[in-house]
Design a protein around this motif. Structure first.
Motif, short mmCIF file in Angstrom:
data_model
loop_
_atom_site.label_atom_id
_atom_site.label_comp_id
_atom_site.label_asym_id
_atom_site.label_seq_id
_atom_site.Cartn_x
_atom_site.Cartn_y
_atom_site.Cartn_z
N THR A 171 36.22 38.57 41.62
CA THR A 171 37.17 38.93 42.67
C THR A 171 38.56 39.06 42.06
O THR A 171 38.97 38.19 41.29
CB THR A 171 37.24 37.81 43.74
OG1 THR A 171 35.93 37.65 44.30
CG2 THR A 171 38.22 38.13 44.83
N LEU A 172 39.24 40.14 42.42
CA LEU A 172 40.64 40.29 42.01
C LEU A 172 41.50 40.50 43.24
O LEU A 172 41.07 41.16 44.20
CB LEU A 172 40.81 41.54 41.13
CG LEU A 172 40.33 41.52 39.69
CD1 LEU A 172 40.64 42.86 39.04
CD2 LEU A 172 40.97 40.39 38.89
N ALA A 173 42.73 40.01 43.18
CA ALA A 173 43.71 40.33 44.22
C ALA A 173 43.94 41.85 44.18
O ALA A 173 43.94 42.45 43.10
CB ALA A 173 45.01 39.59 43.95
N GLN A 174 44.11 42.43 45.36
CA GLN A 174 44.12 43.89 45.48
C GLN A 174 45.17 44.57 44.58
O GLN A 174 44.93 45.64 44.04
CB GLN A 174 44.40 44.23 46.95
CG GLN A 174 43.83 45.54 47.36
CD GLN A 174 44.13 45.88 48.80
OE1 GLN A 174 44.31 47.04 49.10
NE2 GLN A 174 44.20 44.92 49.69
N GLU A 175 46.32 43.91 44.42
CA GLU A 175 47.38 44.55 43.63
C GLU A 175 47.02 44.64 42.14
O GLU A 175 47.72 45.29 41.37
CB GLU A 175 48.73 43.85 43.83
CG GLU A 175 48.81 42.40 43.41
CD GLU A 175 48.45 41.42 44.54
OE1 GLU A 175 47.65 41.78 45.42
OE2 GLU A 175 48.97 40.30 44.51
N HIS A 176 45.91 43.99 41.77
CA HIS A 176 45.49 44.03 40.35
C HIS A 176 44.23 44.87 40.13
O HIS A 176 43.65 44.83 39.05
CB HIS A 176 45.31 42.60 39.82
CG HIS A 176 46.59 41.83 39.86
ND1 HIS A 176 47.63 42.06 38.98
CD2 HIS A 176 47.03 40.87 40.71
CE1 HIS A 176 48.64 41.26 39.28
NE2 HIS A 176 48.31 40.53 40.32
N TRP A 177 43.83 45.62 41.15
CA TRP A 177 42.68 46.51 40.98
C TRP A 177 43.08 47.72 40.13
O TRP A 177 44.27 48.05 40.01
CB TRP A 177 42.18 47.03 42.35
CG TRP A 177 41.56 45.98 43.23
CD1 TRP A 177 41.38 44.65 42.93
CD2 TRP A 177 41.05 46.16 44.56
NE1 TRP A 177 40.80 44.00 44.00
CE2 TRP A 177 40.58 44.90 45.00
CE3 TRP A 177 40.94 47.24 45.42
CZ2 TRP A 177 40.02 44.72 46.27
CZ3 TRP A 177 40.37 47.07 46.68
CH2 TRP A 177 39.92 45.82 47.09
N SER A 178 42.07 48.36 39.56
CA SER A 178 42.22 49.64 38.82
C SER A 178 43.11 49.53 37.59
O SER A 178 43.81 50.47 37.24
CB SER A 178 42.75 50.75 39.74
OG SER A 178 41.78 51.01 40.72
N GLN A 179 43.10 48.37 36.96
CA GLN A 179 43.85 48.21 35.70
C GLN A 179 42.96 47.70 34.59
O GLN A 179 43.44 47.29 33.53
CB GLN A 179 45.04 47.26 35.93
CG GLN A 179 46.05 47.81 36.93
CD GLN A 179 47.09 46.78 37.31
OE1 GLN A 179 47.81 46.27 36.45
NE2 GLN A 179 47.18 46.47 38.58
#
Ligand SMILES: CC(C)(COP(=O)(O)OP(=O)(O)OC[C@H]1O[C@@H](n2cnc3c(N)ncnc32)[C@H](O)[C@@H]1OP(=O)(O)O)[C@@H](O)C(=O)NCCC(=O)NCCS
Length: 194
Positions: free
Chosen positions: A99-107
């Protein structure tokens, strides 16, 4: 007590600490993050405190669920967690979650964190088989697994009930010999991941 952690190029996977409370509550209570997770809609402060207390002394590979905080090396921020469930009856088999916090997706952080836990499982803990499952609508999750060369082994039809809907799941797995890029006959092949 000695702290346990694994480092990657940009991340550290480590045991949860009391100071992770705010970050944990923020991402666990984000409906976009919890959408396919089956946690229920709200994680209370009491539940999060209890979770951190339980996880703060666990190490990957211990029987049962271990959840590790994913921390950005550059800032020290806690951006998500990795879960590893080691089976009691067969400790060389485990299940992962992430699980990642949304602001850290796609990196690429999920790829980096999951690669690190797989490396630890296969190369240090002598694991044989790691499995993962996800809702079929959770495309970012199953794409991640396929990039890591997990094999889709099943499509379960209406296998769980959530939000008044029966939902489908994909089941994936990766074997030790696939991680090492080997045939069953021996070691020495190339690794798939950096
Ligand atoms: C599932 C989840 C962890 C996947 O996260 P993600 O951000 O898609 O995965 P990554 O962090 O590996 O990022 C991959 C993307 O970052 C891009 N990216 C950007 N910079 C990158 C870098 N330096 N290195 C690698 N990839 C990079 C990649 O191109 C890739 O994009 P693509 O999907 O279009 O190919 C995330 O969606 C999530 O936390 N969801 C909610 C919780 C959840 O559902 N968990 C799974 C339950 S089964």
């Amino acid at each position: 007590m000695t702290e346990w952690s694994v480092s990657t190029r940009r991340l550290r996977l480590r045991q949860f600490k009391k100071s992770d409370l705010e970050a944990l509550l923020a991402y666990r209570n984000d409906p976009e993050v919890s959408r396919f997770q089956g946690w229920g809609s709200i994680c209370s402060s009491e539940q999060a405190i209890e979770f951190i207390a339980q996880m703060s002394s666990r190490e990957a590979g211990q029987v049962g669920w271990t959840q590790l905080a994913i921390v950005l090396e550059s800032t020290g921020a806690t951006i998500g967690d990795i879960a590893l469930n080691t089976l009691e009856f067969e400790p060389r088999c485990a299940m992962i979650g992430y699980t990642l916090a949304q602001e850290h997706w796609s990196q690429g952080y999920a790829m980096e964190a999951v690669t690190a836990i797989l490396k630890h499982c296969f190369e240090n803990l002598n694991m044989h088989r790691i499995r993962a499952n996800c809702d079929t609508r959770n495309e970012s999750s199953w794409r991640l697994l396929e990039k890591l060369r997990f094999r889709r082994e099943a499509h379960f039809i209406e296998s769980y009930y959530e939000d008044q809907t029966w939902c489908d799941e994909f089941e994936y797995a990766l074997l030790e010999r696939e991680w090492f890029g080997l045939t069953q006959s021996g070691r020495g092949g190339q690794r798939h991941y950096g």
